[in-house]
Design a protein around this motif. Structure first.
Motif, PDB file in Angstrom:
ATOM      1  N   GLY A 273       0.799  -1.222   0.000  1.00 51.82           N
ATOM      2  CA  GLY A 273       0.000   0.000   0.000  1.00 51.82           C
ATOM      3  C   GLY A 273       0.831   1.270   0.000  1.00 51.82           C
ATOM      4  N   LEU A 274       1.927   1.285   0.752  1.00 53.28           N
ATOM      5  CA  LEU A 274       2.781   2.469   0.783  1.00 53.28           C
ATOM      6  C   LEU A 274       3.360   2.733  -0.609  1.00 53.28           C
ATOM      7  CD1 LEU A 274       5.494   3.250   3.491  1.00 53.28           C
ATOM      8  CD2 LEU A 274       5.840   3.778   1.081  1.00 53.28           C
ATOM      9  N   GLY A 275       3.949   1.706  -1.201  1.00 52.87           N
ATOM     10  CA  GLY A 275       4.560   1.884  -2.508  1.00 52.87           C
ATOM     11  C   GLY A 275       3.562   2.234  -3.590  1.00 52.87           C
ATOM     12  N   ASP A 276       2.405   1.581  -3.571  1.00 53.89           N
ATOM     13  CA  ASP A 276       1.361   1.863  -4.545  1.00 53.89           C
ATOM     14  C   ASP A 276       0.932   3.326  -4.473  1.00 53.89           C
ATOM     15  OD1 ASP A 276      -0.989   0.984  -6.342  1.00 53.89           O
ATOM     16  OD2 ASP A 276      -2.031   1.774  -4.560  1.00 53.89           O
ATOM     17  N   THR A 277       0.736   3.834  -3.263  1.00 52.88           N
ATOM     18  CA  THR A 277       0.292   5.215  -3.096  1.00 52.88           C
ATOM     19  C   THR A 277       1.397   6.193  -3.467  1.00 52.88           C
ATOM     20  OG1 THR A 277      -1.220   4.563  -1.331  1.00 52.88           O
ATOM     21  CG2 THR A 277      -0.608   6.891  -1.426  1.00 52.88           C
ATOM     22  N   LEU A 278       2.629   5.896  -3.056  1.00 51.51           N
ATOM     23  CA  LEU A 278       3.739   6.780  -3.383  1.00 51.51           C
ATOM     24  C   LEU A 278       3.945   6.899  -4.886  1.00 51.51           C
ATOM     25  CD1 LEU A 278       5.857   8.510  -1.929  1.00 51.51           C
ATOM     26  CD2 LEU A 278       7.392   6.554  -1.994  1.00 51.51           C
ATOM     27  N   ASN A 279       3.832   5.787  -5.585  1.00 49.44           N
ATOM     28  CA  ASN A 279       3.941   5.824  -7.047  1.00 49.44           C
ATOM     29  C   ASN A 279       2.867   6.716  -7.664  1.00 49.44           C
ATOM     30  OD1 ASN A 279       6.187   4.162  -7.355  1.00 49.44           O
ATOM     31  ND2 ASN A 279       4.961   2.297  -7.389  1.00 49.44           N
ATOM     32  N   LYS A 280       1.651   6.618  -7.166  1.00 49.06           N
ATOM     33  CA  LYS A 280       0.555   7.430  -7.677  1.00 49.06           C
ATOM     34  C   LYS A 280       0.760   8.924  -7.386  1.00 49.06           C
ATOM     35  CE  LYS A 280      -2.878   3.727  -7.284  1.00 49.06           C
ATOM     36  NZ  LYS A 280      -4.003   3.175  -6.464  1.00 49.06           N
ATOM     37  N   LEU A 281       1.371   9.226  -6.236  1.00 49.26           N
ATOM     38  CA  LEU A 281       1.576  10.616  -5.862  1.00 49.26           C
ATOM     39  C   LEU A 281       2.706  11.275  -6.659  1.00 49.26           C
ATOM     40  CD1 LEU A 281       1.313  10.483  -1.953  1.00 49.26           C
ATOM     41  CD2 LEU A 281      -0.299  11.569  -3.529  1.00 49.26           C
ATOM     42  N   LEU A 282       3.779  10.521  -6.880  1.00 45.70           N
ATOM     43  CA  LEU A 282       4.995  11.125  -7.434  1.00 45.70           C
ATOM     44  C   LEU A 282       5.131  10.992  -8.939  1.00 45.70           C
ATOM     45  CD1 LEU A 282       7.635  10.069  -4.729  1.00 45.70           C
ATOM     46  CD2 LEU A 282       6.299  12.162  -4.864  1.00 45.70           C
ATOM     47  N   LYS A 283       4.348  10.075  -9.547  1.00 47.40           N
ATOM     48  CA  LYS A 283       4.527   9.851 -11.001  1.00 47.40           C
ATOM     49  C   LYS A 283       3.375  10.419 -11.797  1.00 47.40           C
ATOM     50  CE  LYS A 283       7.412   5.759 -10.346  1.00 47.40           C
ATOM     51  NZ  LYS A 283       7.578   4.302 -10.589  1.00 47.40           N
TER      52      LYS A 283
END
Length: 283
Positions: A273-283
């Motif tokens: 969940g952390l990685g999935d959300t971070l990818n959505k926020l930064l990319k």
């Protein structure tokens, strides 16, 4: 969830257990690991902000190939393991207060186990019952008689009780008598709704919380706290999630934390969940 400026280089604070780590308290979902390492490559700063002690955290810090500040013991210890340019901050509990709590009459006959932690070491009363951190990769605490063998201050005291009788009275009594020095909390802050037969007391320096640590780290890296992203899952993350501009709770986390979060992940820590959300926020 969307960031207004995706080109801005962010400070990203990450809790470990229940957030960065999977439910085994050992492994990082590949989605999360890849997202964090990509963020670092793209100029963002990733800092661990955990309730664990330093010796229980360094192997994860090294696995993620970090060289940033490291916040442990819920903000009771902030260090710079690689560069050593940041003067270590330790928020201690004196030996007198520690032993005063453990000898208090209200705890007489009610203690099953104790862990005492300082920035560089920790000690457990009964090593066969490592009841708090289930990480086989972490260095185990030394075993000893806390009242006799532990010398000097500590940053964290974890007490496992052998009964839940008068539990809330125990918490209130210790806070009333030692509240100028410490905060006495319980395992209820970690999302456990039932105190159980053998509840846990978590005792820290009165000034310790992850919100304070978030502000210290943001200041060091010259980041506006409103631009900081933080991920957490339980109530020891509350001040951090509330303090930063973009506090994100895991969907698998404490409902009360999710109430004050800027955002909530779509999937659990187990599923990245952390990685999935971070990818959505930064990319």
């Amino acid at each position: 969830m969307q960031l207004k400026d995706k080109n801005k280089k962010r400070l990203i604070l990450i809790d470990l257990d229940g957030t960065t780590l999977k439910d085994d308290h050992l492994t990082i979902n590949p989605i999360t690991k890849s997202a964090l390492q990509d963020a670092i490559k793209n100029g963002h700063t990733v800092c661990i902000c955990t309730g664990r002690s330093l010796k229980d955290t360094l192997h994860i810090y090294n696995e993620l190939e970090l060289d940033s500040l490291l916040v442990t013991l819920d903000g009771g210890h902030i260090s710079d393991p690689i560069h050593r340019n940041f003067k270590r901050i330790v928020l201690p509990i004196s030996e007198e207060v520690t032993k005063g709590i453990l000898k208090h009459p209200i705890l007489k006959g009610k203690i099953e186990n104790i862990i005492v932690e300082y920035y560089h070491t920790n000690m457990i009363q009964n090593g066969k019952d490592n009841f708090f951190i289930a990480d086989a990769n972490a260095e185990p605490p030394i075993q000893g008689d806390i009242l006799n063998d532990w010398i000097g201050p500590c940053s964290n005291i974890i007490v496992k009780l052998n009964t839940n009788l008068n539990f809330f009275n125990i918490v209130d009594t210790l806070n009333n008598e030692f509240g100028d020095a410490v905060k006495v909390k319980s395992n209820l802050i970690y999302g456990i709704e039932n105190i159980g037969e053998k509840p846990i007391l978590i005792i820290t320096n009165k000034f310790v919380n992850k919100g304070f640590a978030a502000e210290m780290v943001a200041q060091y890296y010259n980041k506006n706290i409103k631009d900081v992203i933080a991920f957490g899952d339980q109530m020891n993350d509350f001040e951090m999630i509330e303090t930063v501009g973009h506090g994100i709770a895991l969907t698998s986390g404490n409902p009360k934390l999710k109430e004050i979060a800027w955002g909530i992940t779509d999937i659990s820590n187990e599923d990245g969940g952390l990685g999935d959300t971070l990818n959505k926020l930064l990319k």
